[in-house]
Design an enzyme around this catalytic site. Structure first.
Site, PDB file in Angstrom:
ATOM      1  N   SER A 281     -39.542 -19.995  52.646  1.00  0.00           N
ATOM      2  CA  SER A 281     -39.739 -21.197  53.449  1.00  0.00           C
ATOM      3  C   SER A 281     -38.397 -21.848  53.707  1.00  0.00           C
ATOM      4  O   SER A 281     -37.576 -21.975  52.791  1.00  0.00           O
ATOM      5  CB  SER A 281     -40.652 -22.160  52.690  1.00  0.00           C
ATOM      6  OG  SER A 281     -40.666 -23.422  53.312  1.00  0.00           O
ATOM      7  N   CYS A 282     -38.143 -22.231  54.947  1.00  0.00           N
ATOM      8  CA  CYS A 282     -36.920 -22.984  55.248  1.00  0.00           C
ATOM      9  C   CYS A 282     -37.313 -24.206  56.067  1.00  0.00           C
ATOM     10  O   CYS A 282     -38.432 -24.707  55.940  1.00  0.00           O
ATOM     11  CB  CYS A 282     -35.898 -22.109  55.951  1.00  0.00           C
ATOM     12  SG  CYS A 282     -36.393 -21.559  57.585  1.00  0.00           S
ATOM     13  N   GLN A 283     -36.404 -24.692  56.894  1.00  0.00           N
ATOM     14  CA  GLN A 283     -36.731 -25.900  57.643  1.00  0.00           C
ATOM     15  C   GLN A 283     -37.619 -25.603  58.845  1.00  0.00           C
ATOM     16  O   GLN A 283     -38.597 -26.286  59.082  1.00  0.00           O
ATOM     17  CB  GLN A 283     -35.417 -26.582  58.096  1.00  0.00           C
ATOM     18  CG  GLN A 283     -35.596 -27.942  58.755  1.00  0.00           C
ATOM     19  CD  GLN A 283     -36.073 -29.023  57.797  1.00  0.00           C
ATOM     20  OE1 GLN A 283     -36.180 -28.809  56.588  1.00  0.00           O
ATOM     21  NE2 GLN A 283     -36.374 -30.182  58.333  1.00  0.00           N
TER      22      GLN A 283
END
Lengths: 594, 594
Positions: free
Chosen positions: A545-547
């Site tokens: 998960s990132c931005q």
């Protein structure tokens, strides 16, 4: 008068369908051809003016129940809000201007009471300025039904106090209520708007502009029910930030003087109540005449807009469309198809064999500085149809971030799994959303698949887009997902994936992680991932998960090639938090997920 | 380091094409695969980063002659003009950031001197910060050529004084010249920009922003030579209104200190001279290595971007594209195809069998508040290719005129006669042009015909468009013209048509006619036309003309049906006067030509 150049009476062609045997100028037509158009706004007026351009000799009569034809109904909320200051600017044509230019006999305040299909006449009642009614029977060779739709009103006590907004007269009434609807006969101070769809939002924003305290009430558990919830949530947040109260999952139970009572018992101050929960095709006339009407209330038409009576056509909000997504009948109450289908009607009456294009349903609303748009089907609509879907969320900037003034948007692309067929798209942001949805709508019409979007060539200079335009990026990501390069999971699948043993790895920087993250996530910044792979379990699936999804994609690729199991949280923290939290739109660093 | 997980040396596969036999993950690859990318901006960096996402184990080396990789070259003019204030914002990546995230070995100030295809090595020279050069031979399994293009400089005396704008270093030099290029060593006061193409306009506008007195010099007889003249003329008018001098049909003969001398003998004050007459593929390296290079100088590649050597790929400005319009090789120096084709290269190296889409050529420039954009072929380009074309000009508003702030635009659609295939489009205006050109560019990619545009469903609310969106209107008009409903003539055909006996009838109001009209036109307002038909000759062709073409269409239909001969002046007085006069863009009443 041009008709006098063909002074013979109408040819008798009763009982024979007008169009099927006929092509323009090849087969004798009734001369002059008598055409009656019921409804003088979008579809009706398009049919009438197109018909005139095609046939000078036709006798065209347009019947409009209201006071105005060809008015700008999409402008009504903005006239109420004072954005459009001149009432006259809403009145695009008048009977006199239409007579001069198009030789149309336009009759306002004239209602069609019934249709005698055997005699081919319409019973009409006209009301003079002094209120005197007169009735007569008008004969037709071709009849066009474009009566539009009527607002749906919930059958609750006091509903007769409620207002709606479909006509110039409605706008006049609403403005009068704003001016004098207060308890003391002064300006109204509070309003309840029932229905948080596209029109409801426009009405709420414009009453807010008029300084009323506005509560938006929506039966569904989100605003903008046609959208998916994570795309609608930031709109609700924006409304609340602006001071508009939003109540979802409830409805109106009673309208009292200066109060609205909801089904959950809440009493809301409401000097005025506006109902915008949708419209219903105005097809009583058609149904009474025995024309085929669908159970939804839409008049059944063929691809030329012809009803079950070959001398009667229908178009606009009252007519069923065929869905471009599944080929099934559908109701789409939008101006563009109404105008387009009005033109199809005129062509069909003259035997030109037009083909109405099936409906996609593209819509946009501007509210409090946000552009919110969609085309085609939402994810929930596609899933409800039993389709297996692939979904892509992105959060690009509307133009190159190195050029001043860029704004972040959120886009969602819904594809059919396997084929990659584009089913729909949604977008919201402060700029450039309309353009991206229009491009995807064009792609849907043309039958492009998701990955085809990557090969578009769009106009790029740093003020206008990006070398990897947001739509191109949707195509690149779609290609990655459909080709199996990067498995993804959706925000609504995350909890279950974690329950099943998935480990959530947030690959953003430690600073970003510290500013907010999904509870329980590990933090391994993507730039350290190669060195820290040993920290991650090899026997459990990783959820990267990132931005916005870009670094997550890279992390997934990296992990997979090192023998780990991994999937990318589609749309990243931005999509997840939009669905779960305040969903504030902020500036976003452009990232490369290609 | 991830490479150590595959510690064996590179497999020997010399003499065998890498890709044709191979599909991802199915056939052994050299391990680790050694890839050299020459050029670290758009195409090169897209290839390198995509390759990394696909293959963790590859050893990827990027060679960049300049100081910077992945810089925002499309932002350079705006940095010069002070619109972009931070130089760092142009530098999207650094060698360090690319090493951390993508494990790339990026070497700036490193030039590829030669390629030994037999040995599969590249001779490179790196220059250290202190100027010390070192040379070495780097081996490759796959080589990517993305060296870009070099500015074309006319071979005239003093040309070494001239500047160009392709790199951050160029921008630094230009800003230095702006600051100290005056005769007294103070700020420059005057500039000559050679070349009025897209980049030349951006440079001219931005030097104008810096308060220099700017003269734009263009060899062609119009600004923006890729556009048709009537679409470019309003841009020249806008430049002149802003105080930028425009000289067309001339070029540079000599650059002197603080003066530029033109081929027509004019001496212009020029504290600095910027050349922006175009670029030439930088393919010396490829040619010297014996790779196939086109006579235009572009590297010949197949649909996977592979050169005549199966171990060498090329992409970006240096590589030929295939035109989507005629399938012929073409040069398109734009960022979008460069990025896209860089990705194709990576996929091809790994045997994924990508297909580069043929090129359309979509471009936009923002200048002095105007958006000017085009896609595909111009009318003159299509005619030069020997095609019979149908052309449509319109002048719609960017959004509903009843909603505040609408602006007029001019659009042009170029179709192949008969088939109706869309060949290209052009647009200019103050808002919304980018969106319309993007939609048409999408339609071209998807193979839609002109009339298909009428069936698009685009996002409509009064802030964003019209129920008959400008693109939809193009489709409706295209249908009318292609179906033969309304014959049209173009502005450049008018004089001949009148010489041949055609009678020009201006169907606008008498007030509009009085404000300006084409010399010698009769004035019969369209609303009076039915009654005044007897005034018009029945034995001579009528050319109907209005403001934008809408009323002319109605007049033609009316006249034809009454037995007169008539054609519509396409685009009306607006297009005619743009081609012949000052071409000022003003607000325009929306009209219905459907």
């Amino acid at each position: 008068m041009p008709e006098t150049s063909s002074p013979t009476g109408p040819a008798e062609t009763a009982g024979r369908p007008l169009a099927p045997e006929r092509r323009e100028d090849q087969v004798p037509a009734p001369s002059p051809r008598r055409v009656i158009v019921i409804g003088g706004v979008a579809a009706g007026m398009s049919a009438a003016t197109r018909l005139r351009r095609l046939e000078e000799s036709a006798r065209i009569t347009v019947l409009e129940r209201g006071d105005h034809v060809s008015f700008a109904n999409c402008g009504l909320p903005y006239y109420v809000g004072g954005v459009i200051t001149e009432r006259d600017s809403l009145l695009l044509q008048t009977p006199a201007s239409l007579a001069a230019r198009f030789n149309l006999d336009v009759r306002v305040r004239t209602e069609a009471l019934s249709i005698d299909r055997a005699a081919r006449t319409v019973r009409v009642r006209s009301t003079a300025a002094d209120g005197t009614p007169t009735e007569e029977d008008l004969p037709y060779d071709a009849l066009v039904l474009a009566p539009g739709a009527r607002p749906v009103l919930p059958p609750v006590p006091g509903i007769e106090r409620a207002l709606s907004l479909r006509s110039v007269a409605d706008a006049d009434a609403l403005l009068a209520a704003v001016a004098t609807g207060g308890p003391d006969g002064g300006p109204a101070r509070s309003a309840v708007v029932l229905g948080a769809g596209f029109i409801g939002l426009e009405v709420a924003e414009n009453l807010h502009r008029r300084k009323l305290s506005v509560t938006l009430v929506e039966l569904a558990d989100q605003v903008l029910p046609p959208l998916d919830p994570e795309m609608a949530a930031p709109v609700a947040a924006r409304l609340r930030e602006a001071g508009i109260e939003v109540r979802t999952g409830t409805s109106l139970s009673r309208v009292e003087a200066h109060e609205a009572v909801l089904t959950d018992g809440t009493r809301l101050p409401a000097d005025l109540v506006v109902v915008a929960v949708g419209v219903r095709p105005d097809t009583a006339l058609a149904a009474e005449a025995g024309l085929e009407v669908d159970e939804r209330g839409g008049v059944v038409v063929d691809d030329e807009q012809r009803t079950s009576d070959p001398r009667i056509w229908a178009a606009g909000d009252a007519a069923l469309k065929r869905s471009a997504l599944d080929g099934e009948p559908t109701l789409i109450a939008l101006a563009q198809p109404a105008n387009r289908h009005g033109r199809v009607v005129a062509d069909s009456i003259l035997g030109r064999r037009p083909q109405a294009a099936p409906g996609i349903g593209t819509a946009i609303v501007g509210v409090l500085g946000l552009e919110v748009a969609m085309t085609g089907w939402s994810e929930k609509r596609a899933r409800a149809a039993g389709l297996d879907v692939v979904v892509v969320h992105t959060h690009p900037a509307d133009h190159a971030t190195y050029y001043p003034g860029s704004a972040s948007m959120s886009l969602k692309l819904v594809l059919e799994a396997g084929s990659g067929r584009i089913l729909g798209a949604q977008g919201l942001g402060e700029a450039g959303v309309d353009k991206r949805i229009d491009v995807v709508a064009t792609a849907i019409r043309a039958g492009l698949n998701g990955p085809d979007l990557a090969d578009l060539e769009l106009a790029y200079a740093p003020q206008y887009g990006a070398a990897k335009d947001p739509v191109i990026m949707l195509g690149l990501v779609a290609d990655n997902v459909l080709s199996g390069l990067t498995p993804t999971i959706q925000w609504h699948e995350l909890a279950q994936a974690r329950q099943a043993g998935g480990v959530l790895v947030d690959v953003r920087s430690t600073a970003e992680f510290a500013r907010g993250h999904i509870p329980g996530a590990l933090n391994v910044p993507v730039d350290e991932l190669r060195e820290r792979l040993a920290e991650l379990p090899r026997d459990r699936p990783l959820i990267m998960s990132c931005q916005v999804g870009a670094r997550g994609h890279l992390a997934v690729r990296l992990a997979l090639q090192h023998g780990l199991q991994a999937a990318n949280l589609d749309g990243g923290y931005r999509t997840w938090s939009a669905a779960h939290g305040p969903g504030v739109l902020g500036p976003e660093q452009g990232e490369d997920r290609a």
